[in-house]
Design an enzyme around this catalytic site. Structure first.
Site, PDB file in Angstrom:
ATOM      1  N   ASN A 161      -5.108  -4.552  -3.960  1.00 57.19           N
ATOM      2  CA  ASN A 161      -4.410  -3.786  -2.929  1.00 57.19           C
ATOM      3  C   ASN A 161      -4.189  -4.702  -1.738  1.00 57.19           C
ATOM      4  OD1 ASN A 161      -4.359  -0.814  -3.883  1.00 57.19           O
ATOM      5  ND2 ASN A 161      -6.443  -1.521  -4.320  1.00 57.19           N
ATOM      6  N   GLU A 162      -3.008  -5.266  -1.706  1.00 62.14           N
ATOM      7  CA  GLU A 162      -2.674  -6.229  -0.671  1.00 62.14           C
ATOM      8  C   GLU A 162      -2.371  -5.506   0.639  1.00 62.14           C
ATOM      9  OE1 GLU A 162      -3.222  -9.170  -1.094  1.00 62.14           O
ATOM     10  OE2 GLU A 162      -2.499  -9.991  -2.989  1.00 62.14           O
ATOM     11  N   PRO A 163      -2.330  -6.256   1.759  1.00 61.80           N
ATOM     12  CA  PRO A 163      -1.970  -5.643   3.037  1.00 61.80           C
ATOM     13  C   PRO A 163      -0.706  -4.800   2.900  1.00 61.80           C
ATOM     14  CG  PRO A 163      -2.625  -7.910   3.381  1.00 61.80           C
ATOM     15  CD  PRO A 163      -2.634  -7.685   1.893  1.00 61.80           C
ATOM     16  N   SER A 165      -0.891  -1.760   1.538  1.00 59.80           N
ATOM     17  CA  SER A 165      -1.215  -0.678   0.595  1.00 59.80           C
ATOM     18  C   SER A 165      -1.638   0.547   1.392  1.00 59.80           C
ATOM     19  CB  SER A 165      -2.367  -1.095  -0.317  1.00 59.80           C
ATOM     20  OG  SER A 165      -2.056  -2.271  -1.010  1.00 59.80           O
TER      21      SER A 165
END
Ligand code: GLP
Length: 642
Positions: A161-163, A165
């Protein structure tokens, strides 16, 4: 560090436990997991575990395997769900999380295959949505996750979950962030080989677990742990969203805790014991923070920044300023091996003996250049007997293309007559070409040897740029590295005996080494721990009494002026020469991920890092240099000096 709890609570929005080592944390957590399994099973329930990949949980898995083998812990009634998987990798691919989990854990315990759940990275795009929905349903059908284990990426991601998300995101296909892909570039031997997409549980999926434990080790994680724990939660920093969970804990080591307020600037959150080291840290911090030279600080500045008690105890500002100015000044030297015939009362290194025996340890070829190329050149120019000991061959970091072109070169060069050499070069070439079709193939010994030779050549070329004689280099090729793969290194007696033999042969006056604060699974940290064990063994030997150990760090993580015990300045020409030396490591260009810079090449990262440090000394009001390399003296938990 539980004594800080009340102050920590003022800033820390997540229960954070700082422990001296990753191994200790993993023993504690594995025991908790074992207890959880027992409790759930005793009530007739399965225990549902959420599992993570990456270097971070490897030690936890090793400990769980030990508990299974030695203490009879059974996983027969455990169900696991993994966080994520890369898209497009076959299960057999060396970097697939499926393979990772089987090699690191599942193959060694009695967990039935039917109870293992991992997102399917090979699912066709059109079916991905349904596959993700089914994954969520399976978690629900199992009764939800009892305990979710997490690592953290340097973007602050959890799972993938990258920035950006959202907090209610669910299992889905995601695009990987540039920094995440650069961090993985090493494993995949080049950024271009890193998948662009992955399937990951969402933040909402993770938050639904009854309990969450996030693990983090090493200095590279410090910069993301502090804001995740202390800042207002935000979607641009996914791990910070965990603050909303009622049962979440961060278990981290000291290196990963370095940027927490209670560690970095403890006087801001509690009353402290003003030791000399802490005074230097605080006064230097104040000067840099206020952008005022040390000698221009006044009492109010101290009082307004949590140091009123320091003023009372050791002030006024005038005295403190001069003291710290002088202390810092005394750490700066152009004579890293000591200045012969000079008064060394206030110098970082002793004058005697004028010519020292020095060992510079490089965990991988090029580390010594990146961390201390300028200092190395000076040591040699000033007449010390310097040995550069390359601990690992670094062959794992050589892209296949480089080795293929080397094999071609050999084939072209040896001509038809040298049949044996031709056959070897052909075998390596064919194997590497076969790897393109079947990425599950690992390099065999011959291929690794060729790759190692490439790195040796580069290391020698780099030394030549600095004017270091070729005979100064020793390639130790420690067995742990030759046997291992990233994340799976385990050093043993053979590694130790190689280092002991070298130390006893050279009996150094100075040892330079790096890796003390890195992720314990990294090559540098494994090398450091072997060296630390070796140094502990030689403590009774007479030469050891006259040996100093200096720690260097790699670009982007250099020692701060308040941590450094020796700062070695470089002129513009010397800095340029260092960059040229780093440039010789051709196979490593664009390979090593920088800490945050997009695609900065390593030599320019080293330059800017050394320049930035010089700028800080200048800002403190000390002399203005082009660049500086900094070293901290290693006193192994205040090692006994006989
Ligand atoms: C990957 C994984 C994460 C992991 C992160 C950190 O991105 N998807 O789950 O936390 O890497 O990796 P490492 O533990 O190797 O530092």
């Amino acid at each position: 560090m539980t004594d800080h709890k009340s102050e920590a609570e003022q800033r820390e929005r997540i229960q954070t436990e700082v422990h001296p080592s990753a191994d200790l944390v993993c023993r504690i957590l594995a025991k908790q997991i074992a207890d959880l399994i027992h409790t759930r099973n005793a009530k007739g329930n399965f225990c549902v575990l959420g599992l993570a990949t990456g270097s971070t949980p490897v030690r936890l898995y090793r400990e769980l395997i030990r508990l299974h083998r030695e203490e009879g812990l059974s996983f027969a009634r455990v169900i696991t769900f993994n966080l994520d998987e890369y898209c497009g990798l076959s299960r057999e691919h060396p970097e697939s999380y499926w393979r990772f989990m089987h090699e690191q854990l599942f193959n060694h315990i009695d967990l039935p295959a039917a109870q293992i759940n991992m997102p399917d990275g090979l699912v066709p795009r059109g079916e991905a949505f349904d596959s993700c929905r089914i994954y969520e349903e399976k978690i629900l059908a199992a009764g939800g996750i009892d305990l979710q284990v997490l690592g953290i990426g340097r973007t602050g991601h959890i799972g993938f979950n990258e920035p950006g998300s959202t907090r209610d995101s669910r299992t889905r296909v995601v695009t990987l962030d540039g920094l995440t892909r650069r961090d993985a570039a090493r494993d995949f031997l080049g950024e271009a080989n890193v998948p662009r997409h992955a399937i990951t549980m969402g933040i909402g999926t993770i938050m639904a677990a009854r309990e969450i434990v996030l693990l983090a080790w090493g200095e590279a994680k410090a910069g993301v742990i502090a804001p995740a724990v202390e800042d207002v939660p935000r979607e641009s920093l996914p791990a910070s969203l965990l603050q909303a969970h009622p049962q979440v804990r961060f278990l981290i080591d000291e290196a990963a805790a370095a940027e927490l307020t209670r560690v970095k600037t403890p006087w801001l959150v509690r009353s402290v014991d003003w030791t000399p080291a802490l005074v230097r840290r605080a006064v230097t911090w104040l000067s840099l923070e206020l952008k005022r030279p040390l000698l221009k600080l006044v009492d109010e500045h101290y009082a307004e920044h949590g140091m009123a008690d320091l003023l009372v105890e050791q002030g006024p500002a005038y005295d403190l300023n001069i003291r710290i100015f002088n202390e810092t000044q005394h750490t700066i030297t152009g004579w890293p091996g000591g200045k012969p015939d000079a008064d060394d009362t206030h110098r970082p290194e002793r004058a005697q003996p004028p010519q020292k025996r020095v060992i510079v340890f490089a965990p991988e070829p090029s580390d010594e250049m990146l961390g201390m190329g300028g200092t190395l050149a000076r040591l040699v120019a000033q007449g010390h007997a310097v040995t550069i000991a390359y601990l690992s061959s670094g062959n794992l970091a050589v892209p296949d293309e480089e080795a293929i072109s080397a094999a071609d070169l050999i084939l072209g060069f040896v001509g038809e007559l040298d049949a044996a050499t031709r056959a070897r070069a052909r075998r390596v070439r064919e194997r590497l070409c076969a790897k393109r079709a079947n990425l599950a193939l690992a390099d065999d010994a011959e291929t690794r040897q060729l790759k190692a030779l490439l790195r040796r050549g580069e290391a020698q070329a780099a030394l030549q740029v600095l004017g270091v004689p070729a005979a100064s280099a020793r390639f130790l090729d420690l067995p742990f590295y030759e046997r291992g793969r990233y994340r799976q290194f385990e050093a043993g007696e053979k590694d130790l005996s190689v280092l002991l033999a070298l130390l006893r042969e050279i009996k150094p006056h100075q040892v330079f080494v790096t890796g003390a604060a890195q992720d314990p699974s990294s090559v540098a940290a494994v090398c450091f721990s072997v060296l630390a064990t070796a140094l502990a063994e030689v403590q009774k030997e007479p030469w050891w009494r006259d040996c100093r150990v200096w720690l260097y760090r790699l670009p982007g993580k250099t020692w701060s002026p308040y941590e450094s015990d020796m700062a070695v300045p470089m002129s513009p020409d010397q800095l340029h020469q260092k960059a040229q030396a780093i440039y010789q490591h051709k196979t490593q260009r664009s390979q090593m991920p920088g800490p945050s810079q997009a695609s900065q090449e390593v030599w320019s990262l080293a330059e800017s890092s050394n320049r930035e440090l010089a700028r800080q000394y200048d800002a403190l009001g000390l002399a203005e240099y082009e660049a500086i390399e900094a070293f901290a003296r290693w006193v192994e938990r205040e090692r006994p000096r006989t």
